[in-house]
Each structure stands twice: as C-alpha cells, then as structure tokens.
Design a protein around this motif. Structure first.
Motif, mmCIF file in Angstrom:
data_model
loop_
_atom_site.group_PDB
_atom_site.id
_atom_site.type_symbol
_atom_site.label_atom_id
_atom_site.label_comp_id
_atom_site.label_asym_id
_atom_site.label_seq_id
_atom_site.Cartn_x
_atom_site.Cartn_y
_atom_site.Cartn_z
ATOM 1 N N ALA A 46 17.106 22.140 6.366
ATOM 2 C CA ALA A 46 18.514 21.906 6.701
ATOM 3 C C ALA A 46 19.382 22.128 5.469
ATOM 4 C CB ALA A 46 18.702 20.486 7.220
ATOM 5 N N THR A 47 18.951 21.593 4.327
ATOM 6 C CA THR A 47 19.779 21.690 3.119
ATOM 7 C C THR A 47 19.932 23.149 2.683
ATOM 8 O OG1 THR A 47 18.850 19.556 2.493
ATOM 9 C CG2 THR A 47 20.048 20.748 0.789
ATOM 10 N N THR A 48 18.834 23.894 2.678
ATOM 11 C CA THR A 48 18.905 25.303 2.258
ATOM 12 C C THR A 48 19.779 26.102 3.228
ATOM 13 O OG1 THR A 48 16.604 25.021 1.561
ATOM 14 C CG2 THR A 48 17.472 27.260 1.511
ATOM 15 N N HIS A 54 12.083 19.500 7.571
ATOM 16 C CA HIS A 54 13.429 19.626 8.133
ATOM 17 C C HIS A 54 14.506 19.330 7.104
ATOM 18 C CE1 HIS A 54 12.504 20.759 12.019
ATOM 19 N NE2 HIS A 54 12.376 19.593 12.619
ATOM 20 N N THR A 55 14.226 18.348 6.238
ATOM 21 C CA THR A 55 15.237 17.970 5.252
ATOM 22 C C THR A 55 15.562 19.165 4.341
ATOM 23 O OG1 THR A 55 13.379 17.052 4.033
ATOM 24 C CG2 THR A 55 14.788 15.480 5.168
ATOM 25 N N SER A 56 14.525 19.797 3.798
ATOM 26 C CA SER A 56 14.780 20.925 2.887
ATOM 27 C C SER A 56 15.280 22.155 3.641
ATOM 28 C CB SER A 56 13.512 21.290 2.104
ATOM 29 O OG SER A 56 13.135 20.221 1.284
ATOM 30 N N VAL A 70 0.846 -1.203 0.000
ATOM 31 C CA VAL A 70 0.000 0.000 0.000
ATOM 32 C C VAL A 70 0.882 1.253 0.000
ATOM 33 C CG1 VAL A 70 -1.824 1.262 1.229
ATOM 34 C CG2 VAL A 70 -1.846 -1.250 1.198
ATOM 35 N N LEU A 71 1.985 1.211 0.769
ATOM 36 C CA LEU A 71 2.918 2.349 0.732
ATOM 37 C C LEU A 71 3.396 2.597 -0.705
ATOM 38 C CD1 LEU A 71 4.857 4.509 1.838
ATOM 39 C CD2 LEU A 71 6.456 2.684 2.424
ATOM 40 N N MET A 72 3.717 1.505 -1.419
ATOM 41 C CA MET A 72 4.188 1.675 -2.809
ATOM 42 C C MET A 72 3.131 2.415 -3.626
ATOM 43 S SD MET A 72 7.246 0.409 -2.844
ATOM 44 C CE MET A 72 7.457 0.853 -1.145
ATOM 45 N N SER A 76 24.352 15.866 4.668
ATOM 46 C CA SER A 76 23.073 15.221 4.398
ATOM 47 C C SER A 76 22.216 15.259 5.665
ATOM 48 C CB SER A 76 23.328 13.771 3.986
ATOM 49 O OG SER A 76 22.113 13.081 3.965
ATOM 50 N N PRO A 77 20.953 15.678 5.535
ATOM 51 C CA PRO A 77 20.135 15.769 6.753
ATOM 52 C C PRO A 77 19.784 14.405 7.351
ATOM 53 C CG PRO A 77 18.891 16.538 4.825
ATOM 54 C CD PRO A 77 20.278 16.218 4.350
ATOM 55 N N ILE A 78 19.860 13.340 6.535
ATOM 56 C CA ILE A 78 19.523 12.015 7.061
ATOM 57 C C ILE A 78 20.786 11.166 7.012
ATOM 58 C CG2 ILE A 78 18.109 9.961 6.727
ATOM 59 C CD1 ILE A 78 15.938 11.737 5.705
#
Ligand code: HEM
Length: 474
Positions: free
Chosen positions: A263-265, A259-261, A94-96, A320-322
């Motif tokens: 952190a990257t910016t 947070h990912t974006s 289902v996630l897919m 990398s944030p992760i």
C-alpha cells in the motif's frame, strides 16, 4: 467518574457499524468535533472506545498489559492467517521474545545484503511485465508482486523464492483474503474464506517445514536470512523455537509486511504520478547523489537521497495503511486528564492517522508535500529520528530501542506492540522507488485519476483500478 460519551445510533446491536465501516476517518473526525478525543460507538454488539489525538495515542499504546491487551482484540483474526503458537496466540511475554528474535534477523548488515537482492527482483519483474516503451498498468498489482518477491527472497531465503512461481504467491493471496473487517466482526461465522485460509495456511506451513527439515539435513551449507535466525535463536529459558513457531513466524512476518508495504509503495507512486514536479525533484536528487548514469543503489547510498525517505514519511502520514489500532479492555481503566473510565469488555481504538492529518500539527494536512519533512522533527524513520518527549521505554528489541512516543505521527505504532519491520520496510520501499524511478517516468491514467482509499480491508489499499502510465526513460 463516567464512561466516555456514546455515539447515537438507530439500529440496535449493529449500531454505527455501517457509517464507521464505510468512512472511518470521516466518522472519527466528525465525532471528535462533537465529543472531543474520547467517545464510544457500538459496532455489532461491541463497544468501541475511540481515543484520539496525541494523548489518545499515548493512552492506547502505552496502557498496561494487565488492563488492556492486543491478543484478545486480534487473535481470532490473526490465528487462521499466521497459525498457532506465534504473535497473539502466545502470552505477551513470549510475543516480546519472538519480536526480539525477529529483530535480530533485521540488522543493518542484513539490509546491506538485501538491497542488491531487492534490485534484482524488481528488475526481473520489470523485464517480464513492464518491458514496453510505454503502457498503462495496475500499479497496485505490480507493486504487490514486487513486494512478495523481494520479501520472500530476503526474509524467507532462496528456497521459498525458488518455489514462488509454483503457486506460493497464490497461497499468500488466499491467506490475505481472511484479513478483513468481516472476519474481525463475525468470528463465529463459517465464512468460505475462513476454510480456504486454513487450507492455504496448512499448505504454506508444510512447505516451510520441509525447507526447515532440508536445512537441518544439509547443515554444512551456510545461510544468512531470517529463517536461519529463527532456526538458531533461543528463548531466554534456553529453549529453541519449535518448528511450528519458526514456520508460523515466517508466515506472520510476511503477512505483516505484505499489504502494508504494498500500500505504501503504491500510494507513493500514485502521489508522485499525480504531481510531476515531485518526480522531477526526486530524479534530480538521485542524479546528484549517484551521478548521471544512475548505477544501482546500495544501502549506504539511500541516505544520500532524502527525497525517497520524505516520500515514504509523507505517504504514511496521509495514507497510513493501518488506521485503527485495537486493544481489548480487561480491567476498568481511567483515561488520564479526564473523568472517564473505560469499562472492561470495551475495545480501545487508536488512530494515529487522525493526529497525522490534524492541521494543528501538519499545516494543509491533506496536501501531499514530501518536502515538509526536510525541516520536520516529528518523523520516526529508518534513520532513527523520533521526537520522544515522554521518556524511553526500552522493550529490548535490539539496535533501535522502541519508544513510548507521545507523537502525532506513529504509523508504526508505539510501546510494546510497536512494529519491528519499520526499517526493513523503509529499505525495501526506497530501493523499489529508486529502481523504478530510474527506469520510468509515471503519470496517472486521466480516465481514473487518483484512486480513493478502500476501507473494506484491515489494511487500507487504494481502490482498484490503480492505473498508472509508465514511460521508459531514454
Ligand atoms: C506491528 C505498521 C511493515 C512486522 C505494527 C503496528 C503497526 C505496523 C501500526 C502496531 C500494531 C498494534 O499496535 O496493534 C506497519 C507498516 C509497515 C509495516 C505501516 C510497512 C510500511 C512490517 C514488516 C514486518 C512487520 C515488513 C515484518 C518484517 C510487525 C510485527 C509487529 C508489527 C511483528 C508487532 C505486532 C505486535 O507486537 O502486536 N506494524 N508495519 N511490519 N509489525 Fe509492522
């Protein structure tokens, strides 16, 4: 066959939690030098088998779902934040399908419409909060607000954006507070943040549900955002998404990108401010591509300013944030090319950040050098480049097939759990960088300098305060 070597520890049960938790990159590099690419450490009763290098990345990202899965590693952490029936709270098949549906809302046509919206949001923020000739600001705070505004406006639609000033941004922040290593480890602890998270989730969920209801009631109005895609898509069996799923997928996408974006910016701007020659090079390229007046960029213009993409690539390479990708082992699994078998019950930890800072692949790995991407073939970026030597496994997420890459550079993961937000993130971050660099020159605050990474959250941010001095260009 034997198990991978175990890192020695002094305190039973707790194991290496403290040393790993405080400096995970140093920890992984140190024990890699001693044991090689595979070793296990104990962390609060959990056995974590670290899998490093290009082969380690490949092993974790492409392991069969019947032996290794993400939902048992993450659901207790993500369910309070995303809510039920989505992402890791549904069977993998289902996630897919949910990812495929999400990807349908992230098309090039959509990005073309999003770029002017992102510019407008950044300009509104700047007019209100960066309106002096020069000033020192906390750039992480500023960028996080811009990411919330731009993501909400583009993905969630105009109604949510209109309500943001009414405290919706605070609800996002409360939800975020539950996304920490503490919540990963102490799943049974009644932490106060867990309860405030539940409350924030139900408030946000309620808001999104009322927007869904309103759209249904006025169905003559046309929308072309992610919410519309989710409301009108169907699973393969013909069933639509439930309203609970529509609302919770919106929350999940927003949280996955926030947070990912940010952190990257933020790291990108900090790195530029730390080396003014990079600002000069980027600014010169912007003028060359766009002309002296620097009009607003469009989606198509972005590709004519490759420095923006190199900056994002390079930021994701060294910041990398992760930094930890986790899976739970459900069936004993042999590690190819070794005599090791990882028993059921262990967690696998991949860290593409270790391979992307490995001098064998990236000379002078700690140096922030966006120009190294000019000639690189390693990148996997919005423009679609990917070195894939392992053949292609297409999980069917739409325009860009997701690859089972055997690569040292995988900031968006690989295989069935690969990120669907990569291209959106590249569009959003490059547009924000262009719009800010066009207006401002930046330098670091000399008292604080370049912040260090803060490893106390699941998504690695720069340690506060992230002070940067902006100066308006004449
Ligand atoms: C998955 C990174 C932005 C949605 C992932 C994974 C990584 C990642 C490493 C793989 C996780 C795993 O294998 O366990 C990033 C980075 C981003 C970013 C570095 C920004 C710079 C976004 C955005 C969205 C998003 C903007 C939504 C629009 C997702 C989703 C998954 C995912 C739905 C799939 C989870 C799964 O299948 O298990 N991301 N992401 N991401 N990301 Fe992103």
């Amino acid at each position: 066959p034997s198990q991978p070597p175990m890192v020695h520890y002094w305190i039973p049960f707790i194991g290496s939690m403290i040393t790993f938790g405080m400096q995970p990159m140093t920890f992984m590099r140190k024990y890699r030098a001693i044991y090689g690419d595979y070793f296990t450490f104990l962390m609060f009763g959990r056995k974590m088998t670290v899998c490093l290098g290009v082969d380690g990345n490949y092993f974790v990202f492409n392991a069969r779902h019947s032996s290794v899965n993400a939902e048992d590693a993450y659901n207790h952490l993500t369910k309070p934040v995303f809510g039920e029936q989505v992402i890791y709270d549904v069977p993998n098949s289902v996630l897919m399908e949910q990812k495929k549906i999400g990807k349908a809302g992230l098309t090039i046509d959509a990005f073309k419409r999003y770029v002017p919206m992102i510019i407008e949001e950044v300009n509104m923020y700047v007019d209100e909060f960066m309106n002096k000739e020069s000033d020192t600001i906390d750039i992480l705070k500023a960028v996080s607000e811009m990411i919330i505004m731009t993501a909400s406006r583009t993905l969630l639609g105009e109604e949510v954006r209109a309500q943001l000033h009414l405290g919706v941004a605070d609800l996002y922040h409360t939800l975020d507070a539950s996304f920490t290593p503490i919540h990963f480890l102490f799943e049974w602890l009644p932490l106060p943040s867990y309860y405030s998270c539940k409350e924030a989730h139900s408030e946000l969920h309620g808001l999104f549900r009322s927007i869904i209801d309103n759209r249904r009631a006025n169905n003559e109005k046309k929308y072309d955002d992610m919410l519309h895609v989710l409301m009108t898509s169907k699973y393969k069996n013909g069933e639509p998404l439930t309203d609970v799923q529509v609302a919770n997928m919106l929350i999940a996408f927003l949280m996955a990108g926030q947070h990912t974006s940010s952190a990257t910016t933020t790291w990108g701007l900090l790195m530029l401010a730390n080396d003014h020659s990079l600002i000069d090079t980027t600014f010169a390229q912007m003028k060359e591509a766009m002309g002296e007046e620097l009009p607003d960029v469009t989606y198509d213009d972005l590709k004519n300013i490759p420095m923006l993409e190199h900056i994002v690539n390079e930021t994701l390479r060294i910041r990398s944030p992760i930094i930890q990708i986790m899976r739970k082992v459900t069936q004993p699994i042999p590690i190819p090319k070794t005599h090791y078998v990882v028993p059921a019950g262990h967690y696998l930890v991949a860290s593409p950040s270790v391979s992307s800072t490995d001098p064998n692949y990236f000379p002078d790995p700690e140096a922030f050098s966006p120009l190294r991407w000019e000639s690189s073939t390693v990148g996997q970026s919005a423009s679609g480049g990917n070195d894939d030597t392992a053949g292609e496994v297409d999980y069917g997420f739409g325009s860009v097939s997701l690859k089972s890459a055997r690569s040292p550079y995988l900031p968006f993961g690989a295989g069935r759990h690969r990120c669907i937000g990569e291209q959106f993130a590249y569009v959003q971050i490059r547009t924000i960088l262009y719009t800010l660099l066009k207006k401002f020159d930046f330098e670091l605050d000399p008292k604080v300098g370049l912040p260090k990474p803060d490893y106390n959250s699941m998504v690695i941010l720069p340690t506060l305060p992230c002070l940067i001095k902006y100066k308006r260009r004449s």
